[in-house]
Design an enzyme around this catalytic site. Sequence first.
Site, mmCIF file in Angstrom:
data_model
loop_
_atom_site.group_PDB
_atom_site.id
_atom_site.type_symbol
_atom_site.label_atom_id
_atom_site.label_comp_id
_atom_site.label_asym_id
_atom_site.label_seq_id
_atom_site.Cartn_x
_atom_site.Cartn_y
_atom_site.Cartn_z
ATOM 1 N N GLN A 146 0.820 -1.208 0.000
ATOM 2 C CA GLN A 146 0.000 0.000 0.000
ATOM 3 C C GLN A 146 0.852 1.256 0.000
ATOM 4 O O GLN A 146 2.080 1.212 0.112
ATOM 5 C CB GLN A 146 -0.909 -0.015 1.231
ATOM 6 C CG GLN A 146 -0.151 -0.142 2.551
ATOM 7 C CD GLN A 146 -1.051 -0.451 3.724
ATOM 8 O OE1 GLN A 146 -1.153 0.346 4.654
ATOM 9 N NE2 GLN A 146 -1.698 -1.613 3.695
ATOM 10 N N HIS B 34 0.315 5.787 1.051
ATOM 11 C CA HIS B 34 -0.552 6.834 1.588
ATOM 12 C C HIS B 34 -0.267 8.167 0.899
ATOM 13 O O HIS B 34 0.869 8.439 0.483
ATOM 14 C CB HIS B 34 -0.319 6.999 3.090
ATOM 15 C CG HIS B 34 -0.439 5.730 3.870
ATOM 16 N ND1 HIS B 34 -1.595 4.973 3.900
ATOM 17 C CD2 HIS B 34 0.448 5.054 4.644
ATOM 18 C CE1 HIS B 34 -1.414 3.910 4.653
ATOM 19 N NE2 HIS B 34 -0.183 3.937 5.113
ATOM 20 N N GLU C 228 3.983 7.986 8.437
ATOM 21 C CA GLU C 228 4.007 7.125 9.617
ATOM 22 C C GLU C 228 5.423 6.616 9.865
ATOM 23 O O GLU C 228 6.339 6.868 9.076
ATOM 24 C CB GLU C 228 3.049 5.944 9.437
ATOM 25 C CG GLU C 228 3.410 5.036 8.278
ATOM 26 C CD GLU C 228 2.337 3.991 8.001
ATOM 27 O OE1 GLU C 228 2.692 2.805 7.870
ATOM 28 O OE2 GLU C 228 1.149 4.359 7.905
ATOM 29 N N HIS D 193 4.799 0.261 0.824
ATOM 30 C CA HIS D 193 5.193 -0.479 2.020
ATOM 31 C C HIS D 193 4.180 -1.562 2.356
ATOM 32 O O HIS D 193 3.023 -1.511 1.914
ATOM 33 C CB HIS D 193 5.340 0.465 3.220
ATOM 34 C CG HIS D 193 4.055 1.133 3.615
ATOM 35 N ND1 HIS D 193 3.584 2.271 2.994
ATOM 36 C CD2 HIS D 193 3.129 0.833 4.566
ATOM 37 C CE1 HIS D 193 2.446 2.647 3.536
ATOM 38 N NE2 HIS D 193 2.139 1.773 4.502
ATOM 39 N N ARG E 51 -4.426 0.587 -1.656
ATOM 40 C CA ARG E 51 -3.847 -0.737 -1.871
ATOM 41 C C ARG E 51 -3.385 -0.896 -3.313
ATOM 42 O O ARG E 51 -4.133 -0.619 -4.251
ATOM 43 C CB ARG E 51 -4.857 -1.835 -1.539
ATOM 44 C CG ARG E 51 -5.315 -1.866 -0.105
ATOM 45 C CD ARG E 51 -6.125 -3.141 0.184
ATOM 46 N NE ARG E 51 -6.866 -2.979 1.430
ATOM 47 C CZ ARG E 51 -8.142 -2.618 1.501
ATOM 48 N NH1 ARG E 51 -8.824 -2.413 0.398
ATOM 49 N NH2 ARG E 51 -8.728 -2.480 2.663
#
Length: 323
Positions: A99, A101, A118, A175, A195
Site C-alpha cells: 500500500q 498513503h 508514519e 510499504h 492498496r
Amino acid sequence: MVDNKEPIFLKPVLQEKIWGGNKLETEFGMLLPSQKIGESWSISAHPNGVSTIISPKMFEGMGLDTFYQTYPDYFGGKVEERFPLLTKILDASDDLSVQVHPDDIYGLEHEGELGKTECWYVISAEEGSKIVYGHTAQTQEEFKEKIEKQEWKDLFLEIPVQAGDFFDVPHGTIHAIGKGIVILETQQNSDTTYRVYDYDRVDEQGHQRDLHIQQSLDVTRFPHQHPVLKDARHDIEDGYVHHYLSNDYFSVWKWQVDGQMSIFLDEGYYLVTVIKGAGKMRIDEREYKLSLSHSFILPFGTQEIRLTGDLELIASKPNRQVD
C-alpha cells in the site's frame, strides 16, 4: 482550566483485520473479541476508532476527540480541528496489503482528510520476517507497466526485519508489514490507505478487497529512496533515550528503563505506550503504575517524569504548530 494536570490514560480501540491474529492477547494481555484482531488503536481520536479515557476519574469514559476540543490547556492552549496523531500496535498474523498513503494536499482533495506519514518500531518479529519497503520503478509509467504485467516480485523491495528495528515511512512510500511482525506505529491522524496489491486473497464472504491503482500511481514517489534516519541514543542513569526521528508531523523516541531514570521533557505534550515490562512513573508527588500496553498522554507543561522498573516505552509528540 484544570490545574495540576495528570496524565491521561486511554482505553484502546481494537480493530479486526483479515490479516490479524491473537498476539495482542498472548503477548500484551488484551482481552480480544476475536482471533483476527490486527490493530489496537492505542491513542486515537479518529472517527473510525476513538480511544476513551480510563483516568483521571473526572474524565472517565470521555472520548479523546471530545477531550481534545474541551480541554485545550492540556495541549498547549490552542488545538487543531482534529487531534494530530494516532498511535497503534499492529499484529500481522498474515502479510498486510502492499500500500501507499497520500500527502496532505492529495488526501484533503480526494478523501477529505489529511495524508499519512508514519513510522514503525518493530516490537517482535518471527524468524525470517520481512517487510515491503519501496519499489524498483524509476517512473510512474514503469510502475504502471509492472502492475499491469503483475510483476510483483520484480516491483516490490523486500528487506528482513528483527525486533528493535525502526522504519521511517513518509507519505508516498510503497510499504507492507509482513507476516509474523508486531509493531508500534506512530502516524498522522488519518485512515486513508491505497492498496496496490493484496495477494488475490478473499474475505469470509469470498470477496477480494478493493485495490486503488490510479490513486497509488498519483501519490507514489518516483524513484523510491530509502529515508535516512538521523537517530541518536543518549545513555542516562539506568537506561537510555533513543531519538529516532523528527519530521514536520512528529518526533519519536524510545525510553529504555532498567532501574530508575528521570526524563526531562521539551515543551509540548507526549503520547506514550509501554511496549515491554512494567514499573512506575512519578510526576511531582504522584505515582502511577505502568503495565504492558498502557498508553497515556503527558499533558502540556509536564517537565519531568521519573520512571522505575524494567520498561520499554515509545514516546512521540506532534510538531505541527497551531496558528
